[in-house]
Each structure stands twice: as structure tokens, then as C-alpha cells.
Design a protein around this motif. Structure first.
Motif, PDB file in Angstrom:
ATOM      1  N   PHE A   4     -13.044  -3.001  13.711  1.00  0.00           N
ATOM      2  CA  PHE A   4     -12.456  -4.194  13.113  1.00  0.00           C
ATOM      3  C   PHE A   4     -12.175  -5.118  14.295  1.00  0.00           C
ATOM      4  N   PHE A  44     -11.067  -3.550  17.662  1.00  0.00           N
ATOM      5  CA  PHE A  44     -10.391  -2.277  17.415  1.00  0.00           C
ATOM      6  C   PHE A  44     -11.355  -1.259  16.806  1.00  0.00           C
ATOM      7  N   ALA A  59     -11.765   1.720  14.706  1.00  0.00           N
ATOM      8  CA  ALA A  59     -10.996   2.519  13.732  1.00  0.00           C
ATOM      9  C   ALA A  59     -11.630   3.889  13.525  1.00  0.00           C
ATOM     10  N   PRO A 108      -3.303  12.131  10.995  1.00  0.00           N
ATOM     11  CA  PRO A 108      -2.092  11.324  10.821  1.00  0.00           C
ATOM     12  C   PRO A 108      -2.435   9.927  10.325  1.00  0.00           C
ATOM     13  N   GLY A 114      -3.334   6.253  10.118  1.00  0.00           N
ATOM     14  CA  GLY A 114      -4.071   5.398  11.041  1.00  0.00           C
ATOM     15  C   GLY A 114      -5.199   6.096  11.783  1.00  0.00           C
ATOM     16  N   GLY A 149      -8.044   6.969  10.626  1.00  0.00           N
ATOM     17  CA  GLY A 149      -9.371   6.519  10.205  1.00  0.00           C
ATOM     18  C   GLY A 149      -9.919   7.218   8.980  1.00  0.00           C
ATOM     19  N   SER A 191      -9.210   7.049   5.667  1.00  0.00           N
ATOM     20  CA  SER A 191      -9.564   6.215   4.510  1.00  0.00           C
ATOM     21  C   SER A 191     -10.761   5.340   4.824  1.00  0.00           C
ATOM     22  N   THR A 192     -10.857   4.896   6.061  1.00  0.00           N
ATOM     23  CA  THR A 192     -11.992   4.045   6.437  1.00  0.00           C
ATOM     24  C   THR A 192     -13.299   4.822   6.267  1.00  0.00           C
TER      25      THR A 192
HETATM   26  P1  ATP Z   1      -3.304   6.273   6.286  1.00  0.00           P
HETATM   27  O1  ATP Z   1      -3.115   7.731   6.055  1.00  0.00           O
HETATM   28  O2  ATP Z   1      -2.070   5.596   6.793  1.00  0.00           O
HETATM   29  O3  ATP Z   1      -3.963   5.553   5.147  1.00  0.00           O
HETATM   30  P2  ATP Z   1      -5.855   6.461   7.644  1.00  0.00           P
HETATM   31  O4  ATP Z   1      -6.067   7.631   8.533  1.00  0.00           O
HETATM   32  O5  ATP Z   1      -6.468   6.516   6.298  1.00  0.00           O
HETATM   33  O6  ATP Z   1      -4.305   6.168   7.536  1.00  0.00           O
HETATM   34  P3  ATP Z   1      -7.266   4.009   7.972  1.00  0.00           P
HETATM   35  O7  ATP Z   1      -6.666   3.381   6.751  1.00  0.00           O
HETATM   36  O8  ATP Z   1      -8.661   4.474   7.886  1.00  0.00           O
HETATM   37  O9  ATP Z   1      -6.353   5.214   8.457  1.00  0.00           O
HETATM   38  O10 ATP Z   1      -7.112   2.989   9.181  1.00  0.00           O
HETATM   39  C1  ATP Z   1      -7.549   3.307  10.474  1.00  0.00           C
HETATM   40  C2  ATP Z   1      -7.181   2.182  11.409  1.00  0.00           C
HETATM   41  O11 ATP Z   1      -7.965   1.039  11.104  1.00  0.00           O
HETATM   42  C3  ATP Z   1      -5.723   1.760  11.289  1.00  0.00           C
HETATM   43  O12 ATP Z   1      -5.229   1.490  12.590  1.00  0.00           O
HETATM   44  C4  ATP Z   1      -5.786   0.503  10.467  1.00  0.00           C
HETATM   45  O13 ATP Z   1      -4.742  -0.379  10.796  1.00  0.00           O
HETATM   46  C5  ATP Z   1      -7.131  -0.067  10.856  1.00  0.00           C
HETATM   47  N1  ATP Z   1      -7.714  -0.844   9.733  1.00  0.00           N
HETATM   48  C6  ATP Z   1      -8.046  -0.367   8.514  1.00  0.00           C
HETATM   49  N2  ATP Z   1      -8.573  -1.343   7.741  1.00  0.00           N
HETATM   50  C7  ATP Z   1      -8.560  -2.466   8.496  1.00  0.00           C
HETATM   51  C8  ATP Z   1      -8.983  -3.820   8.273  1.00  0.00           C
HETATM   52  N3  ATP Z   1      -9.524  -4.201   7.115  1.00  0.00           N
HETATM   53  N4  ATP Z   1      -8.817  -4.690   9.287  1.00  0.00           N
HETATM   54  C9  ATP Z   1      -8.285  -4.314  10.471  1.00  0.00           C
HETATM   55  N5  ATP Z   1      -7.879  -3.053  10.752  1.00  0.00           N
HETATM   56  C10 ATP Z   1      -8.012  -2.146   9.785  1.00  0.00           C
END
Ligand code: ATP
Length: 360
Positions: free
Chosen positions: A14, A17, A19, A38, A40, A42, A44-45
Motif C-alpha cells: 500500500f 508500506f 503489508a 497478530p 496488522g 496481513g 485479511s489482506t
Molecule cells: P487484523 O487482525 O487487525 O484485521 P490483519 O492481520 O488482518 O489484522 P491486515 O488487515 O491484512 O492485517 O492489514 C495488514 C497491514 O496492511 C496493516 O498494517 C494495515 O494497516 C495495512 N492495510 C490494510 N489495508 C490497507 C489499505 N487499504 N491501505 C493502506 N494500508 C492498509
């Protein structure tokens, strides 16, 4: 193993950054694979990219041997259940479940029979005419699951599906989803930050931290043979004692902890010891020779956590079944042994120690 989903060298940026960084794993057909990490990290991404809701910066994804990257969301044949995937408020349960089928313009009769099948599957036959506001959180998630399953997806993506529910409902739903999974045998990817949930439900666990994979393995592998200090601290609780390696052991305070045969003399090391591997006895006996004092005893029902200060001032927590608690009380003098330590050299990525301290 017959892989249903193959993720190869997946990276998502992103802006500047990163992710998700170079993530590679496979999800076996008919099994639940958990993405654990934990907030953040990644998880869900990765799921959103597989679903087609987000585009990867690089890397590829295959489902059943077909490259997914260029397919639309509909063409991918995935079902989703999200933590807050709100049901349509103005539609009753039956209409919610039928939604995906009506979009595909299936006949009314086909829709009705599929919805009946699903209502039975998620045990909500008696609730078919209710609206979402008339359901509990657990019932709503079961409707969301039925809605996701209705168009017979190839893959089910579950993003913290029980996240918003209280502990006992979560436990019930976990058990239920396990049974349901055995019945349907659908390939599922489950995103969770709850290690207990991942270990209980998944056949294979992909552990992520800071967008990178730390380990992929069965629940038993990631728990008993953690590949990195992060995994040792994140999957299950652990005491962490630091020290220098001498002759295959870690000298930490007055203790010599075995398990450092793979590290060279004089190097820094961290020993991770599970609370149930801290042996506590009243008198010194075989192996239990470290003098300690009881600081606190926390009764958890069938086990207790015993907070101890070792002779050299370091603190550890032991977990004992209550029938072995020996009437321990604050300030009692005891002897302990630290067994089955997993020993690691400090990470070379400059992360501070405190990032890795395990939660007890
Ligand atoms: P959670 O359990 O809190 O949902 P996660 O492990 O699923 O966390 P993600 O939601 O995949 O984490 O996010 C991973 C990183 O990417 C995080 O630092 C988040 O802030 C960043 N991120 C996610 N989506 C975007 C976006 N659309 N724009 C910028 N940064 C993003």
C-alpha cells in the motif's frame, strides 16, 4: 496432499508500506487452513486478495489448478463470512440465504429447495421468517455462513467469523463449524488472531507476522516445534529466559537450561519454556533443583497458574493441574525444573526483545 489453493510469492504494497511480503503456502482440498497472526500481520489482506477484493502487487494464486489472478470475484467461486459482514436488514433469514442464488437467477423452486437444505444444515429451520434484528449474534453468523454456502462455492473464506461473539458462543460455534466441515468437506481458509481457535479447528496453520510467513505446519508442529522465537511466543504461552550458551546449555542467572546444542558457545540465546513444562515440587528431587518462592497462585478452575521468583531473581510462571497443586501458597519455598526449552539465538532483524515476549 492435494492442494486446492496455492499462493505463490504473494506481495501486497500500500504505497511504500509492505503489508504482505513474499507469502507462499498451499491449502489442502477439503481441509481448514488457518492464517494466524497478530493484528496488522496481513492475514485479511491475503484473504481479500484470494477473494478478488484486493489486487496483489506481485505473485500468483491458483485454485483447483486454475490461475485466479485475472478472474472476477464471481468467477472465483468463493464464499465469504466476515466478522461484521452484516446481513441484509430488510430481508428475512430465508431471503438472506437465497441472495446469491437470486443474483444468479436460479429458479424459485431451486432456490427454495437449496435454502431449505441450508436452513437445516445451520439448524435454523425455525427462524426462517425472522429478520436479522430478531436473531442473536451466533445465529446471525450461522445465517451468514448459510448465505456463503448457498451458491456451492469451491472455497470458503472465513475472516474472524466469531470475532464479535462472546467466549461461550464462540466455543459452541467452533465445535459446530468443525462438525459442519466434516460433513461438507469444503476447503476453507480461516483468518484468526486467536491461537486456540486456529489450533483447534485447522488442519494446517500459516503463521504470519509483519506480512511475512514465520511457519507453516500442523497445529502440533507449530506448538511443539516452533521454527522461530515469534512462533514460540505467539502459539501458546511461554516463559522467556535470556542468557549465554555454554556447552549446549543456556546459562540464565543461576540456571543451566538444556536445549542449546545447535548454538555455539558464548552466543546470546533465549530459552522459551511452556508454563506446563515448569515442574514445581516441595523438596529438591530428580532434576528439580532450582530454588524458588511462590509469589501468587491463580486458580483457573481445573489448573492453576503459579507465579514464581527463582533464586537468582528471575520470574517464571508454572501451570499445574489443581490435583497437583500441593496446597501451594504465597511465600512457600519450592524447587523447580525447566523442561523442554526451545532455544533460539536473537533475531537478526533488529527487532527488540520486548516485541517477542510471550503473553502469559
Ligand atoms: P487484523 O487482525 O487487525 O484485521 P490483519 O492481520 O488482518 O489484522 P491486515 O488487515 O491484512 O492485517 O492489514 C495488514 C497491514 O496492511 C496493516 O498494517 C494495515 O494497516 C495495512 N492495510 C490494510 N489495508 C490497507 C489499505 N487499504 N491501505 C493502506 N494500508 C492498509
Amino acid at each position: 496432499m492435494k492442494p486446492m489453493i496455492v499462493v505463490e510469492n504473494l506481495t501486497k504494497k500500500f504505497g511504500d508500506f509492505v503489508a504482505v511480503e513474499d507469502v507462499t503456502f498451499a491449502a489442502e482440498e477439503g481441509k481448514i487452513t488457518a492464517l494466524l497472526g497478530p493484528s496488522g500481520s496481513g492475514k485479511s489482506t491475503v484473504l481479500r486478495i484470494i477473494a478478488g477484493l484486493e489486487e496483489a502487487t506481485s505473485g500468483r494464486i491458483e485454485a483447483a489448478g486454475t490461475e485466479l489472478t485475472r478472474l472476477t470475484v464471481q468467477e472465483r467461486r468463493v464464499g465469504f463470512v466476515f466478522q461484521h459482514y452484516a446481513l441484509f436488514r430488510h430481508m428475512n433469514v430465508r431471503e438472506n440465504i437465497a441472495f446469491g442464488l437470486s443474483v444468479r437467477k436460479e429458479s424459485k423452486a431451486a432456490q427454495r429447495s437449496r435454502v431449505d437444505e441450508l436452513l437445516q444444515l445451520v439448524r435454523l429451520e425455525a427462524f426462517a421468517d425472522r429478520y436479522p434484528s430478531q436473531l442473536s449474534g451466533g445465529q446471525r453468523q450461522r445465517v451468514a455462513l448459510a448465505r456463503a454456502l448457498a451458491p456451492k462455492p469451491r472455497v470458503l473464506l472465513l475472516d474472524e467469523p466469531f470475532g464479535a461473539l462472546d467466549a461461550s458462543v464462540r466455543r459452541d460455534l467452533r465445535l459446530w463449524i468443525q462438525e459442519l466441515h466434516e460433513e461438507l468437506g469444503i476447503t476453507s481458509l480461516l483468518v484468526t488472531h486467536d491461537q486456540e481457535e486456529a489450533l483447534e479447528l485447522a488442519h494446517s496453520v500459516v503463521i504470519l507476522d509483519h506480512g511475512r510467513i514465520e511457519q507453516v505446519g500442523t497445529p502440533s508442529e507449530v506448538y511443539n516445534q516452533p521454527a522461530t522465537p515469534f512462533v514460540a511466543g505467539f502459539v501458546g504461552a511461554a516463559n522467556v529466559l535470556e542468557g549465554l550458551v555454554i556447552g549446549g546449555r543456556v546459562q540464565s542467572g543461576d540456571q543451566l537450561i538444556t536445549g542449546a546444542g545447535h548454538l555455539s558457545d558464548g552466543s546470546q540465546a533465549s530459552a522459551y519454556i511452556r508454563p506446563h513444562d515448569v515442574l514445581v515440587v516441595r523438596g529438591s528431587s530428580n532434576g528439580a533443583s532450582i530454588q524458588a518462592t511462590v509469589d501468587r497462585v491463580v486458580d483457573l478452575g481445573w489448573t492453576s497458574k503459579v507465579h514464581l521468583t527463582l533464586y537468582d531473581g528471575q520470574t517464571v510462571i508454572a501451570e499445574l493441574p489443581n490435583d497437583q497443586i500441593l496446597g501451594l501458597a504465597v511465600q512457600d519455598a519450592v524447587f523447580v525444573d525447566l523442561k523442554n526449552a526451545k532455544v533460539f539465538s536473537p533475531p537478526d532483524d533488529g527487532k527488540s526483545r520486548s516485541d517477542e515476549l510471550a503473553v502469559l
